[in-house]
Every structure is written in structure tokens, then in C-alpha cells.
Design a protein around this motif. Structure first.
Motif, PDB file in Angstrom:
ATOM      1  N   ALA A  43       6.127  10.392  13.645  1.00 36.97           N
ATOM      2  CA  ALA A  43       5.093   9.474  14.139  1.00 36.97           C
ATOM      3  C   ALA A  43       5.018   8.226  13.266  1.00 36.97           C
ATOM      4  O   ALA A  43       4.849   7.095  13.780  1.00 36.97           O
ATOM      5  CB  ALA A  43       3.744  10.184  14.171  1.00 36.97           C
ATOM      6  N   ALA A  44       5.155   8.390  11.936  1.00 33.69           N
ATOM      7  CA  ALA A  44       5.099   7.240  11.032  1.00 33.69           C
ATOM      8  C   ALA A  44       6.297   6.315  11.260  1.00 33.69           C
ATOM      9  O   ALA A  44       6.148   5.084  11.277  1.00 33.69           O
ATOM     10  CB  ALA A  44       5.058   7.725   9.586  1.00 33.69           C
ATOM     11  N   VAL A  45       7.488   6.899  11.440  1.00 34.28           N
ATOM     12  CA  VAL A  45       8.684   6.077  11.696  1.00 34.28           C
ATOM     13  C   VAL A  45       8.545   5.360  13.033  1.00 34.28           C
ATOM     14  O   VAL A  45       8.910   4.179  13.161  1.00 34.28           O
ATOM     15  CB  VAL A  45       9.956   6.952  11.664  1.00 34.28           C
ATOM     16  N   ASN A  46       8.011   6.000  14.026  1.00 32.33           N
ATOM     17  CA  ASN A  46       7.819   5.383  15.337  1.00 32.33           C
ATOM     18  C   ASN A  46       6.833   4.229  15.244  1.00 32.33           C
ATOM     19  O   ASN A  46       7.023   3.182  15.888  1.00 32.33           O
ATOM     20  CB  ASN A  46       7.326   6.440  16.330  1.00 32.33           C
ATOM     21  N   GLU A  47       5.790   4.396  14.445  1.00 36.80           N
ATOM     22  CA  GLU A  47       4.800   3.335  14.285  1.00 36.80           C
ATOM     23  C   GLU A  47       5.393   2.132  13.544  1.00 36.80           C
ATOM     24  O   GLU A  47       5.101   0.982  13.871  1.00 36.80           O
ATOM     25  CB  GLU A  47       3.592   3.873  13.529  1.00 36.80           C
ATOM     26  N   GLU A  62       7.575  -0.242  15.805  1.00 34.57           N
ATOM     27  CA  GLU A  62       6.970  -1.065  16.861  1.00 34.57           C
ATOM     28  C   GLU A  62       6.992  -2.546  16.514  1.00 34.57           C
ATOM     29  O   GLU A  62       7.141  -3.388  17.379  1.00 34.57           O
ATOM     30  CB  GLU A  62       5.532  -0.598  17.120  1.00 34.57           C
ATOM     31  N   GLY A  63       6.853  -2.907  15.260  1.00 35.71           N
ATOM     32  CA  GLY A  63       6.841  -4.320  14.878  1.00 35.71           C
ATOM     33  C   GLY A  63       8.189  -4.820  14.409  1.00 35.71           C
ATOM     34  O   GLY A  63       8.309  -5.986  14.029  1.00 35.71           O
ATOM     35  N   ALA A  64       9.207  -4.007  14.452  1.00 35.17           N
ATOM     36  CA  ALA A  64      10.522  -4.391  13.945  1.00 35.17           C
ATOM     37  C   ALA A  64      11.319  -5.108  15.030  1.00 35.17           C
ATOM     38  O   ALA A  64      11.019  -5.006  16.214  1.00 35.17           O
ATOM     39  CB  ALA A  64      11.274  -3.151  13.486  1.00 35.17           C
ATOM     40  N   PRO A  65      12.379  -5.862  14.610  1.00 36.66           N
ATOM     41  CA  PRO A  65      13.253  -6.489  15.605  1.00 36.66           C
ATOM     42  C   PRO A  65      13.943  -5.428  16.484  1.00 36.66           C
ATOM     43  O   PRO A  65      13.961  -4.254  16.154  1.00 36.66           O
ATOM     44  CB  PRO A  65      14.278  -7.247  14.764  1.00 36.66           C
ATOM     45  N   THR A  66      14.542  -5.871  17.590  1.00 35.91           N
ATOM     46  CA  THR A  66      15.105  -4.968  18.582  1.00 35.91           C
ATOM     47  C   THR A  66      16.198  -4.066  18.015  1.00 35.91           C
ATOM     48  O   THR A  66      16.237  -2.878  18.317  1.00 35.91           O
ATOM     49  CB  THR A  66      15.692  -5.788  19.754  1.00 35.91           C
ATOM     50  N   ALA A  67      17.079  -4.563  17.177  1.00 37.52           N
ATOM     51  CA  ALA A  67      18.156  -3.747  16.616  1.00 37.52           C
ATOM     52  C   ALA A  67      17.574  -2.660  15.718  1.00 37.52           C
ATOM     53  O   ALA A  67      18.050  -1.522  15.712  1.00 37.52           O
ATOM     54  CB  ALA A  67      19.121  -4.623  15.830  1.00 37.52           C
ATOM     55  N   ASP A  68      16.554  -2.995  14.951  1.00 39.68           N
ATOM     56  CA  ASP A  68      15.932  -2.002  14.076  1.00 39.68           C
ATOM     57  C   ASP A  68      15.110  -0.991  14.869  1.00 39.68           C
ATOM     58  O   ASP A  68      14.945   0.149  14.434  1.00 39.68           O
ATOM     59  CB  ASP A  68      15.045  -2.691  13.043  1.00 39.68           C
ATOM     60  N   THR A  69      14.592  -1.378  16.008  1.00 39.45           N
ATOM     61  CA  THR A  69      13.779  -0.478  16.825  1.00 39.45           C
ATOM     62  C   THR A  69      14.613   0.696  17.324  1.00 39.45           C
ATOM     63  O   THR A  69      14.154   1.834  17.327  1.00 39.45           O
ATOM     64  CB  THR A  69      13.183  -1.236  18.030  1.00 39.45           C
ATOM     65  N   ALA A  70      15.854   0.430  17.725  1.00 40.46           N
ATOM     66  CA  ALA A  70      16.731   1.507  18.199  1.00 40.46           C
ATOM     67  C   ALA A  70      17.009   2.496  17.077  1.00 40.46           C
ATOM     68  O   ALA A  70      16.993   3.723  17.282  1.00 40.46           O
ATOM     69  CB  ALA A  70      18.029   0.933  18.739  1.00 40.46           C
TER      70      ALA A  70
END
Length: 196
Positions: free
Chosen positions: A94-98, A101-109
Motif C-alpha cells: 500500500a505504501a509503494v502504491n501510494e 501515484e505522484g511519480a512520472p509514468t515510467a516510475d509508476t509502472a
């Protein structure tokens, strides 16, 4: 034939077989148990079952050996730590998912992949904890299948400890102890005992 002097220890006593020393029963003659002592059953005679117990085990039911009790306690301790580890894995996901959310698209994946792996790891840990609960609960009445599963479970604990080195040294020690205590001869006798 005269029986001689009754006070002569070397003379033949009345009622005693010829050639038999006084006060010593001979081969083939049954011995009398002292008064107040129940007759003993020798080798080859069937034993009476103890009330509520198993034949052949003195004092009734067989008691779980100390090593098997220790292995069961270690299983309960490992299960408690696995449940805590599974909860931490879900909290970490849950912490990693949170954070993702504010990271760039490449980091979100990458963050989503990491969160998904933590969820899978948490599910795997909780499944192993469930198996540990079943094993620890079935030590009292379990048979040889329970023994084999406990040995395999101990091996998984050792492998998990190797993956967590240097912190996993405690897990390795506990896993090895579970394997040894369950695999010993008294552990085998416990899990292979007759059940009525």
C-alpha cells in the motif's frame, strides 16, 4: 526312603523334588510371587491393555516426546512471525502504491510492479502460515503424513532463512531444529503410534 532330619540343610525336604536344593525352585517349576505382588507376565504372554491406553505402553497412553512438543511450539512461533510478515507485506504494498501515484509514468509502472510483488509475497507468506497452523494443530493426532509435511515445512523455513541472510540465521536454526526433532526416532515413534 527316609526324608532324614528336617533341620539338615543338605537333607531332602518333604514335598521337594529329588535333587533340588532347599528353598530354590527348579527349572520348569512355577515360582510363587510374594504376597501382595501381582503375578508378572513374562516374554511371550499377551499383555492386557491399559484402561484408556495402548497395549505395550506402560501407564496407559503414550505421551508426546519433548522434541516433538518443542517442534510444535517452534511451528506456532514461526506462524506468528509469518502472519506479522504477511501484514507488513500488504502495508508495504500500500505504501509503494501510494508513492507511485505522484511519480512520472515510467516510475509508476515500476512502482505498480513492486506493489504487486509485495501483495503476491504477502499472500504466499499467509498461505505458508495457514499450512503451519494446520501442521501444529495436527501434531497431537497426526500420522506419518503430518511428520513428512513438517519436515518439508522445516525445509521451506530453512530456504526462506537463506534468502534473508544475515537476518535469516534464526529462521535457519529453527527450521533445522523442527526437521531434527520430527525426524528423530522418538518423533517417528510418536507419529507412527497405534491409534484406536
Amino acid at each position: 526312603m527316609s526324608f532324614g532330619d528336617p533341620n539338615n540343610p543338605y537333607g531332602q525336604q518333604q514335598g521337594q523334588p529329588y535333587g533340588q536344593p532347599q528353598g530354590q525352585p527348579g527349572y520348569g517349576y512355577p515360582q510363587q510371587a510374594p504376597q501382595g505382588v501381582p503375578p508378572q507376565q513374562g516374554y511371550g504372554y499377551p499383555q492386557q491393555a491399559q484402561p484408556g491406553g495402548y497395549p505395550g505402553y506402560p501407564g496407559g497412553a503414550m505421551e508426546m516426546p519433548g522434541g516433538v512438543k518443542a517442534a510444535r511450539v517452534m511451528l506456532w512461533v514461526i506462524v506468528a512471525f509469518q502472519i506479522i510478515g504477511g501484514i507488513f507485506s500488504f502495508v508495504g504494498a500500500a505504501a509503494v502504491n501510494e508513492l507511485g501515484e505522484g511519480a512520472p509514468t515510467a516510475d509508476t509502472a515500476a512502482m505498480d510492479f513492486g506493489a504487486g510483488m509485495l501483495v503476491v509475497l504477502g499472500i504466499l507468506i499467509l498461505l505458508l502460515a495457514g499450512l503451519g497452523v494446520w501442521l501444529a494443530a495436527s501434531f497431537k493426532n497426526g500420522g506419518s503424513t503430518t511428520r513428512v509435511c513438517a519436515i518439508v515445512y522445516g525445509a521451506f523455513i530453512v530456504l526462506g532463512g537463506i534468502a534473508q541472510l544475515p537476518l535469516g540465521i534464526v529462521s535457519i536454526a529453527v527450521g533445522v531444529l523442527i526437521i531434527v526433532f520430527v525426524a528423530k526416532s522418538d518423533g517417528a515413534a510418536w507419529f507412527n503410534r497405534p491409534r484406536y
